[in-house]
Design a protein around this motif. Sequence first.
Motif, mmCIF file in Angstrom:
data_model
loop_
_atom_site.group_PDB
_atom_site.id
_atom_site.type_symbol
_atom_site.label_atom_id
_atom_site.label_comp_id
_atom_site.label_asym_id
_atom_site.label_seq_id
_atom_site.Cartn_x
_atom_site.Cartn_y
_atom_site.Cartn_z
ATOM 1 N N ARG A 3 11.421 28.345 8.986
ATOM 2 C CA ARG A 3 12.790 28.223 9.399
ATOM 3 C C ARG A 3 12.615 29.350 10.687
ATOM 4 N NH1 ARG A 3 16.719 32.125 7.664
ATOM 5 N NH2 ARG A 3 18.896 31.752 8.615
ATOM 6 N N LEU A 4 12.932 28.804 11.762
ATOM 7 C CA LEU A 4 12.714 29.717 13.160
ATOM 8 C C LEU A 4 14.074 30.238 13.563
ATOM 9 C CD1 LEU A 4 10.517 27.342 14.980
ATOM 10 C CD2 LEU A 4 9.815 29.359 13.698
ATOM 11 N N VAL A 5 14.094 31.564 13.646
ATOM 12 C CA VAL A 5 15.517 32.144 14.161
ATOM 13 C C VAL A 5 15.143 32.711 15.604
ATOM 14 C CG1 VAL A 5 17.009 33.847 13.347
ATOM 15 C CG2 VAL A 5 15.914 32.901 11.898
ATOM 16 N N GLN A 46 10.061 28.647 24.412
ATOM 17 C CA GLN A 46 10.508 29.637 25.021
ATOM 18 C C GLN A 46 11.494 30.562 24.635
ATOM 19 O OE1 GLN A 46 11.589 28.688 29.110
ATOM 20 N NE2 GLN A 46 11.015 30.713 29.734
ATOM 21 N N THR A 47 12.447 29.982 23.776
ATOM 22 C CA THR A 47 13.542 30.856 23.410
ATOM 23 C C THR A 47 13.162 31.608 22.317
ATOM 24 O OG1 THR A 47 15.152 28.864 23.881
ATOM 25 C CG2 THR A 47 15.915 30.293 22.246
ATOM 26 N N LEU A 48 12.090 31.315 21.590
ATOM 27 C CA LEU A 48 11.516 31.844 20.493
ATOM 28 C C LEU A 48 10.231 32.829 20.636
ATOM 29 C CD1 LEU A 48 11.861 28.891 17.758
ATOM 30 C CD2 LEU A 48 13.335 30.956 17.928
ATOM 31 N N ASN A 49 10.156 32.807 21.822
ATOM 32 C CA ASN A 49 8.926 33.597 22.379
ATOM 33 C C ASN A 49 7.553 33.076 22.069
ATOM 34 O OD1 ASN A 49 10.416 34.926 24.198
ATOM 35 N ND2 ASN A 49 10.856 36.745 22.323
ATOM 36 N N LEU A 50 7.426 31.852 21.450
ATOM 37 C CA LEU A 50 6.307 31.148 21.085
ATOM 38 C C LEU A 50 5.339 30.091 22.137
ATOM 39 C CD1 LEU A 50 7.758 29.990 17.667
ATOM 40 C CD2 LEU A 50 6.180 31.990 17.989
ATOM 41 N N VAL A 106 3.869 26.531 22.923
ATOM 42 C CA VAL A 106 4.545 25.165 22.387
ATOM 43 C C VAL A 106 3.544 24.858 21.357
ATOM 44 C CG1 VAL A 106 4.539 22.775 23.114
ATOM 45 C CG2 VAL A 106 5.329 24.256 24.771
ATOM 46 N N PRO A 107 2.165 24.858 21.264
ATOM 47 C CA PRO A 107 1.609 24.703 20.126
ATOM 48 C C PRO A 107 1.860 25.355 18.763
ATOM 49 C CG PRO A 107 0.144 24.742 21.892
ATOM 50 C CD PRO A 107 1.416 25.154 22.386
ATOM 51 N N ALA A 108 2.236 26.963 19.143
ATOM 52 C CA ALA A 108 2.720 27.488 17.953
ATOM 53 C C ALA A 108 3.973 26.914 17.284
ATOM 54 C CB ALA A 108 2.621 28.935 18.170
ATOM 55 N N PHE A 109 4.924 26.672 18.044
ATOM 56 C CA PHE A 109 6.206 26.233 18.005
ATOM 57 C C PHE A 109 6.368 24.856 17.047
ATOM 58 C CE2 PHE A 109 9.899 23.503 18.961
ATOM 59 C CZ PHE A 109 11.063 24.256 18.241
ATOM 60 N N VAL A 110 5.447 24.151 17.699
ATOM 61 C CA VAL A 110 5.374 22.748 16.979
ATOM 62 C C VAL A 110 4.681 22.981 15.525
ATOM 63 C CG1 VAL A 110 4.050 20.368 17.298
ATOM 64 C CG2 VAL A 110 5.226 21.170 19.054
ATOM 65 N N LYS A 111 3.588 23.841 15.365
ATOM 66 C CA LYS A 111 2.887 24.039 14.253
ATOM 67 C C LYS A 111 3.951 24.514 13.134
ATOM 68 C CE LYS A 111 -1.151 26.007 12.023
ATOM 69 N NZ LYS A 111 -2.310 26.732 12.210
ATOM 70 N N LYS A 112 4.672 25.665 13.565
ATOM 71 C CA LYS A 112 5.638 26.045 12.570
ATOM 72 C C LYS A 112 6.887 25.164 12.155
ATOM 73 C CE LYS A 112 5.200 30.953 14.211
ATOM 74 N NZ LYS A 112 4.986 31.537 12.888
ATOM 75 N N LYS A 113 7.308 24.251 13.185
ATOM 76 C CA LYS A 113 8.067 23.226 12.766
ATOM 77 C C LYS A 113 7.617 22.289 11.778
ATOM 78 C CE LYS A 113 11.701 22.848 14.049
ATOM 79 N NZ LYS A 113 13.068 23.332 13.592
ATOM 80 N N LEU A 146 9.168 18.999 27.709
ATOM 81 C CA LEU A 146 10.021 19.993 28.094
ATOM 82 C C LEU A 146 11.206 20.614 27.097
ATOM 83 C CD1 LEU A 146 10.749 18.384 31.699
ATOM 84 C CD2 LEU A 146 9.053 20.302 30.942
ATOM 85 N N LYS A 147 11.379 19.628 26.184
ATOM 86 C CA LYS A 147 12.634 20.168 25.274
ATOM 87 C C LYS A 147 11.896 20.962 24.326
ATOM 88 C CE LYS A 147 15.658 18.128 21.745
ATOM 89 N NZ LYS A 147 16.119 16.873 20.837
#
Length: 72
Positions: free
Chosen positions: A59-61, A41-45, A47-54, A34-35
């Motif tokens: 650097r996510l803005v 969601q805040t970054l309009n991504l 979950v898999p795309a967010f985790v991959k980028k992290k 959930l976190k």
Amino acid sequence: MNEPQNLASTKKTTQVHRQASKQINFRVSEPDYLKLARSAQTLNLSVPAFVKKKAQGARLVTPKKLSKIYDF
């Protein structure tokens, strides 16, 4: 006379050529998911795309909202 075509020799094999050849799967607890989902969601991504980028150290803005810029 017409001879039947050999279908095995005319079939094209389709192979997917990916740049990244390895896949990593892992499990997280429901609160952790959930976190991650809220952050994505805040970054309009997704979950898999967010985790991959992290994981790649990107650097996510947070995107700026248009309503704050243009006073909608």
